[in-house]
Structures are given as structure tokens and as C-alpha cells.
Design an enzyme around this catalytic site. Structure first.
Site, short mmCIF file in Angstrom:
data_model
loop_
_atom_site.label_atom_id
_atom_site.label_comp_id
_atom_site.label_asym_id
_atom_site.label_seq_id
_atom_site.Cartn_x
_atom_site.Cartn_y
_atom_site.Cartn_z
CG HIS A 143 0.13 -3.32 5.62
ND1 HIS A 143 0.61 -2.19 5.00
CD2 HIS A 143 -1.17 -3.07 5.88
CE1 HIS A 143 -0.37 -1.31 4.91
NE2 HIS A 143 -1.45 -1.81 5.43
CG HIS B 42 -10.92 0.85 7.05
ND1 HIS B 42 -11.05 0.12 5.89
CD2 HIS B 42 -9.58 1.08 7.19
CE1 HIS B 42 -9.85 -0.07 5.36
NE2 HIS B 42 -8.95 0.50 6.14
CD GLU C 100 -5.75 -2.35 6.29
OE1 GLU C 100 -6.05 -1.20 5.90
OE2 GLU C 100 -4.63 -2.88 6.06
CG ASP D 289 -5.61 -1.26 10.89
OD1 ASP D 289 -6.38 -1.76 10.04
OD2 ASP D 289 -5.06 -0.16 10.71
CG HIS E 44 -6.43 2.76 2.61
ND1 HIS E 44 -5.48 1.78 2.47
CD2 HIS E 44 -6.98 2.54 3.85
CE1 HIS E 44 -5.42 1.04 3.54
NE2 HIS E 44 -6.34 1.48 4.41
CG ASP F 155 -6.92 3.72 7.65
OD1 ASP F 155 -6.75 3.62 8.87
OD2 ASP F 155 -6.95 2.74 6.89
CE1 TYR G 232 -1.82 5.47 8.52
CE2 TYR G 232 -3.04 6.83 6.97
CZ TYR G 232 -2.96 5.72 7.80
OH TYR G 232 -4.03 4.87 7.89
CG HIS H 36 -4.04 4.46 12.32
ND1 HIS H 36 -3.84 3.31 13.05
CD2 HIS H 36 -4.54 4.05 11.12
CE1 HIS H 36 -4.20 2.26 12.32
NE2 HIS H 36 -4.64 2.68 11.15
FE1 FEO Z 1 -6.72 0.74 6.41
FE2 FEO Z 1 -5.82 1.61 9.57
O1 FEO Z 1 -6.44 0.47 8.24
#
Ligand code: FEO
Length: 402
Positions: free
Chosen positions: A28, A82, A84, A86, A148, A167, A195, A228
Site C-alpha cells: 500500500h 488485527h 487488516e 494481510d 496501528h 504489526d 517499517y 511480519h
Molecule cells: Fe496492519 Fe500487517 O497489517
């Protein structure tokens, strides 16, 4: 058990069952030049539990890694730390296949998943600090709102001193190695900072409070397992210290010059500013947006004291790459920066004021601007050098005041 992909043991009970995305180069708007991983974790206890899932195209990889340990249909619980995509993109497929007894998320996470999937699946909201027993182990949930996303939460296993931090403490770094201590420290710092700058920066003031809260609640983690990049199992003090340092955004004497150019005039101004800052002893980074990516510029700002932004005027506007960068930077809200605007023009010259206004509106203290008509002459070069000196003096005075 034969499987296309294998799980990686983290502790006696916990396995990494995520996916490695070697090829992603844009997350993104963030340039992920080293790829990434989507980390999911399997906890083998009386109640078998999956912590997070992976980006949807990687569902088969996650499933294969789970299968290397256990039949996925044996999973009892899924926790979504989370929402999101991903991490939750393959949640519907996972639920469909596994049919778990229970799916947990934070209250905001429950709502966010509903808004994403418009589904009939019942996700049970957990309260901050709520605990559930898996048998031998206990999970405890900690809301980390706006770190986040509003839904974000940590999951903690006290008995294993293991924190699933979603994250937070993550980085976009694809690797065949699962642990941070198996990778070069310089790469971890570089990708961790990138990051932080591109994902967590807008919420940086919340981070020291979160770390303090974790300390007060006794989360004395020995393993931090983010969503991640690598898992940390050594020297966690340094990991936390880096986050505190990046959160503070303490200015240094480093100056970042970012610009684009049409016919080299703005480039010449950039080089003149650079030359003067070098003479005055500042570390300088010069980034032409024609070749530098916005996410690398933001990373450079993490430890900078000032930013100089240059744009030619194109059809009464700033150059498009500058509009892109300034929009991106405004959202990430870098703090404590002094600044200058500069640029060239042919007949109207609106870009310089537009750049200065954009910097001011994002909180940069703009000390002045320098522009030239068509080509910089000696008077313009002198003006540039004077402005650079003024900025240098202001920055040094600010640093002395602490
Ligand atoms: Fe906020 Fe890795 O997604």
C-alpha cells in the site's frame, strides 16, 4: 508428516505457520524491496489455536504448514489480532475449512471484520486483559488501539513469556530464517526503522505509553512474535529501546533534501543547498523523487533535524511527484523538523509557496524559501547558501536547547 511446506517450532507448544512473500514490492504505497512474510502461529495445547491468518493468496501455504503438524480441522480456536487483510484476508476460508469452536478478536476487530466480510460468522469480542484457557497454557489479550489500527491487539502467553505483537515490532523482510538472531543486525535495524517510519509513525506518541503499560502489567516477554518478518528471542531490551528511540523522533543535525526537477534548475538549487550544508558539517541526504521512493524518504526523516523540499512549477502546480510525497508525509506526521522550500519556475512560480504551505500544515517549521526564474544565477545561489546557513544555525540552536 509429509507436507509441501513445514511449520517451524518456536517453543514447546508454538509453531510458525505463516507464509513468505518473496516478490511483493509495493505494500500500500510502501516499497518493500526485500519482500515480506505474513506470520501466523499455531499453538498446540488441549485447545489447538491459530493466531492470525495470512494474505489471501497465501492461504494454501499456511494450510500446508499447519498440516505438517496437525490436521487443520482439529483447530479449536482462531484469534484475529488485527483485521487488516494481510492477516485476515484468508480468515473466511480458514473458518470455512476449520470450522473452529470459537473465533476471537477485540471488540473493534469484531466490527472491522464484519465490515470487511459482511458475513454471518460469529466472532466473539474479547475485553482488554481477558484470559482464556487452552489447557496447559492461557491466552491473555491486550488492546493496542491505533497501533496501528483501532482493532489491533496483542495476545500474550505468560507461561511461555511469548508476545504475539501483530504489526508492532514487525518488518517487511522475506527470509528463509525465522529468528532475528539468525539475520544481520544492520538489516534488522534498517528494515525495522523503515517499517516504523512507514506504518507506525503517526502513532509514535502512543508507543512509550504502550511499552510502559506492558511493563506495569508484567509482560516480561522473552519472545516477541510479530506478524511480519523475524521473531525476536534474544536481546529484547534492544528491540524495545529502538522503538523508544524512533518514537521520540529526536532531531539530529542530519538534513534531508528532497526534490524533483524538470530541466535541472531545481536540481541545481538542491545541489547548492547540499554543498552549503556539507561545508557547515551536516550529514546530508539528497533524494530526487524521480528515482527515490517516498517510503525511503520518510525513513530518512526518522532521525533528521530538517527537510528541504524543492519543486519546479508545472502548470501553476507543484510537480506531481512532490504532491505525492507531501501527501504521503502529511499522513505519517513526522515531528520536530525545521524546513525550507525551494524550486524553479518560468513565469508564475506557485510551486514554492504550495510546498511551503504543505510543509507548514504538516507541522514543519519553515524558515524560508528560495526560488529561481528559469536558471539559478549567482544571486540565487548566494540566497540559497544564506538560507542554508540560517537553517543550519537554527537547527544547531535547537539541538543545543535539547
Ligand atoms: Fe496492519 Fe500487517 O497489517
Amino acid at each position: 508428516m509429509n507436507s509441501e511446506f513445514s511449520a517451524v517450532p518456536i517453543t514447546k507448544h508454538v509453531y510458525w505457520v505463516g507464509a513468505i512473500d518473496w516478490n511483493i514490492r509495493d505494500f500500500h504505497g510502501y516499497a518493500t524491496s526485500r519482500g515480506t512474510t505474513y506470520n501466523a502461529y499455531l499453538i498446540m495445547d488441549k485447545k489447538i489455536t491459530l493466531i492470525d491468518t495470512v494474505k489471501r493468496p497465501f492461504f494454501p501455504e499456511m494450510l500446508a504448514r499447519i498440516r505438517s503438524v496437525v490436521d487443520p480441522s482439529k483447530i479449536d480456536i482462531i484469534v484475529s489480532n488485527h483485521a487488516e487483510m494481510d492477516h485476515s484476508g484468508s480468515l473466511p476460508e480458514a473458518i470455512e475449512l476449520i470450522r473452529p469452536e470459537q473465533v476471537y478478536a477485540s471488540s473493534m476487530g469484531t466490527a472491522a471484520l464484519q465490515d470487511h466480510f459482511h458475513w454471518k460468522t460469529k466472532v466473539l469480542p474479547v475485553k482488554d486483559q481477558e484470559k482464556i484457557s487452552l489447557g496447559e497454557l492461557e491466552l491473555q489479550f491486550f488492546e493496542t488501539r491505533m497501533l496501528h489500527w483501532p482493532d489491533s491487539m496483542f495476545t500474550w502467553i505468560a507461561k511461555e513469556k511469548l508476545l504475539f505483537s501483530q504489526d508492532a515490532f514487525g518488518m517487511h523482510l522475506a527470509s528463509a530464517r525465522r529468528f532475528a538472531d539468525e539475520l544481520p543486525e544492520t538489516r534488522l535495524i534498517e528494515e525495522g526503522a523503515k517499517y516504523f517510519a512507514n506504518i507506525l509513525l503517526p502513532y509514535a506518541p502512543l508507543i512509550p505509553k504502550l511499552i510502559e503499560r506492558c511493563r506495569q502489567l508484567g509482560l516480561n516477554a522473552e519472545i516477541i512474535a510479530p506478524d511480519h518478518g523475524p521473531i525476536f528471542r534474544q536481546d529484547l531490551g534492544a528491540v524495545l529501546e529502538r522503538y523508544l528511540q524512533w518514537s521520540a523522533q529526536k532531531p539530529t543535525d542530519k538534513i534531508v533534501i528532497v526534490y524533483d526537477t524538470m530541466w535541472e534548475s531545481t536540481h541545481m538549487l538542491a545541489r547548492q543547498l547540499e554543498e552549503q550544508f556539507q561545508r557547515l558539517g551536516h550529514p546530508v541526504r539528497v533524494l530526487n523523487l524521480h528515482v527515490a521512493h517516498r517510503s525511503d524518504v520518510i525513513t530518512e526523516l526518522l532521525d533528521a533535524g530538517a527537510i528541504c523540499v524543492g519543486s519546479p512549477t508545472l502548470n501553476n502546480q507543484m510537480f506531481p511527484t512532490l504532491a505525492d510525497f507531501l501527501t504521503y508525509a502529511a499522513g505519517l506526521k513526522p515531528q520536530h523538523l525545521l524546513g525550507l522550500a525551494f524550486g524553479s519556475y518560468g513565469w508564475s512560480g506557485e510551486s514554492i509557496k504550495k510546498v511551503a504551505d504543505a510543509l507548514t500544515s504538516m507541522g514543519v517549521e519553515v524558515l524560508g524559501s528560495c526560488k529561481c526564474k528559469y536558471r539559478p544565477d549567482e544571486e540565487t545561489r548566494t540566497r540559497c547558501r544564506h538560507l542554508a546557513t540560517e537553517l543550519s544555525n537554527a537547527l544547531r540552536a535547537k539541538l543545543e536547547q535539547g
